[in-house]
Design a protein around this motif. Structure first.
Motif, short mmCIF file in Angstrom:
data_model
loop_
_atom_site.label_atom_id
_atom_site.label_comp_id
_atom_site.label_asym_id
_atom_site.label_seq_id
_atom_site.Cartn_x
_atom_site.Cartn_y
_atom_site.Cartn_z
N ARG A 91 0.84 -1.21 0.00
CA ARG A 91 0.00 0.00 0.00
C ARG A 91 0.87 1.26 0.00
N ASN A 92 1.94 1.25 0.79
CA ASN A 92 2.85 2.41 0.84
C ASN A 92 3.51 2.65 -0.51
N SER A 93 3.60 1.61 -1.34
CA SER A 93 4.18 1.74 -2.69
C SER A 93 3.12 2.12 -3.72
N GLY A 94 1.88 2.30 -3.26
CA GLY A 94 0.81 2.72 -4.16
C GLY A 94 -0.01 1.59 -4.75
N TYR A 95 0.17 0.37 -4.27
CA TYR A 95 -0.59 -0.77 -4.79
C TYR A 95 -1.85 -0.97 -3.94
N ASP A 96 -3.02 -0.77 -4.53
CA ASP A 96 -4.29 -0.94 -3.83
C ASP A 96 -4.75 -2.38 -4.04
N TRP A 97 -4.53 -3.21 -3.02
CA TRP A 97 -4.77 -4.65 -3.15
C TRP A 97 -6.07 -5.06 -2.45
N SER A 98 -6.59 -6.20 -2.94
CA SER A 98 -7.68 -6.86 -2.22
C SER A 98 -7.13 -8.12 -1.53
N LYS A 99 -6.05 -8.68 -2.07
CA LYS A 99 -5.33 -9.81 -1.48
C LYS A 99 -3.85 -9.64 -1.78
N TRP A 100 -3.01 -10.14 -0.89
CA TRP A 100 -1.57 -10.08 -1.11
C TRP A 100 -0.92 -11.28 -0.44
N ALA A 101 0.29 -11.59 -0.88
CA ALA A 101 1.12 -12.63 -0.28
C ALA A 101 2.58 -12.22 -0.48
N GLU A 102 3.42 -12.68 0.43
CA GLU A 102 4.84 -12.31 0.34
C GLU A 102 5.70 -13.55 0.59
N ASN A 103 6.71 -13.73 -0.24
CA ASN A 103 7.74 -14.74 -0.04
C ASN A 103 9.06 -14.03 0.17
N ILE A 104 9.82 -14.49 1.15
CA ILE A 104 11.17 -13.97 1.35
C ILE A 104 12.15 -15.14 1.33
N ALA A 105 13.39 -14.82 1.04
CA ALA A 105 14.43 -15.84 1.05
C ALA A 105 15.77 -15.15 1.27
N GLY A 106 16.74 -15.90 1.74
CA GLY A 106 18.06 -15.35 1.96
C GLY A 106 19.16 -16.33 1.60
N GLY A 107 20.16 -15.84 0.89
CA GLY A 107 21.35 -16.63 0.60
C GLY A 107 21.41 -17.28 -0.77
N GLN A 108 20.31 -17.38 -1.48
CA GLN A 108 20.32 -18.05 -2.78
C GLN A 108 21.00 -17.16 -3.82
N PRO A 109 21.88 -17.76 -4.64
CA PRO A 109 22.63 -16.96 -5.61
C PRO A 109 21.91 -16.74 -6.94
N SER A 110 20.77 -17.41 -7.19
CA SER A 110 20.13 -17.29 -8.50
C SER A 110 18.62 -17.40 -8.39
N ILE A 111 17.96 -16.95 -9.45
CA ILE A 111 16.50 -17.03 -9.54
C ILE A 111 16.05 -18.48 -9.43
N ARG A 112 16.68 -19.37 -10.18
CA ARG A 112 16.27 -20.78 -10.15
C ARG A 112 16.35 -21.36 -8.74
N GLU A 113 17.42 -21.03 -8.03
CA GLU A 113 17.57 -21.57 -6.68
C GLU A 113 16.56 -20.99 -5.71
N VAL A 114 16.28 -19.70 -5.80
CA VAL A 114 15.31 -19.12 -4.87
C VAL A 114 13.92 -19.66 -5.15
N VAL A 115 13.54 -19.80 -6.42
CA VAL A 115 12.22 -20.35 -6.74
C VAL A 115 12.13 -21.81 -6.29
N ALA A 116 13.19 -22.59 -6.49
CA ALA A 116 13.20 -23.99 -6.04
C ALA A 116 13.04 -24.07 -4.52
N ASP A 117 13.71 -23.19 -3.79
CA ASP A 117 13.56 -23.20 -2.33
C ASP A 117 12.14 -22.84 -1.92
#
Length: 160
Positions: A91-117
């Motif tokens: 919301r602070n970024s200007g996105y008016d949502w009706s639903k939201w979800a968040e994924n976080i990750a740390g340490g993965q060196p690539s897109i493929r690895e973060v998505v796999a995790d």
């Protein structure tokens, strides 16, 4: 007690493989490939194939703010140092949502690895596979001074 900011030399998100049109397209292909396949998300159950997510720059901005915060203050949590949730950051970024979800990750060196995790994490997998989600934004921040080194944040949403 207030968390102390760590000295930080941030590198560009491109070094995480997450910025620029080509990298964004690769990320979206990877996530949408998983969504098209359906997935078993452990304790969250099996998910049928879901439709494509599209990119949203406001969700990207919310993701970047949280990734920078985690790298800067050397912590790992869905809750920001200021007590905000992903929904508030969106919301602070200007996105008016009706639903939201968040994924976080740390340490993965690539897109493929973060998505796999994320696929191997019950809750993150369920977020990725949620058929109601329509849009996404992702950011990655690298820090030479923070514990994980690389901090990834994916925010998905449904506009109001």
């Amino acid at each position: 007690m207030r968390q102390q900011r760590v000295p930080m030399q941030m590198t560009s998100a491109a070094e995480c493989g997450a910025s620029g049109a080509a990298q964004r397209d690769m990320l979206m292909r990877e996530i949408n490939r998983i969504r098209h396949s359906g997935a078993r998300c452990g304790s969250k159950g099996a998910f049928s194939p879901a439709g494509d997510l599209t990119w949203n720059t406001k969700l990207e901005s919310a993701s970047a703010a949280h990734a920078r915060s985690m790298a800067s203050y050397d912590y790992f949590s869905h809750t920001g140092v200021d007590g905000t949730s992903g929904g508030i950051r969106a919301r602070n970024s200007g996105y008016d949502w009706s639903k939201w979800a968040e994924n976080i990750a740390g340490g993965q060196p690539s897109i493929r690895e973060v998505v796999a995790d994320w696929v191997h994490s019950d809750g993150h997998c369920a977020n990725l596979m949620n058929p109601n989600m329509r849009e996404m934004g992702l950011a990655c921040v690298k820090s030479n001074h923070a514990h994980y080194g690389t901090y990834w944040v994916l925010v998905m949403g449904v506009p109001r």
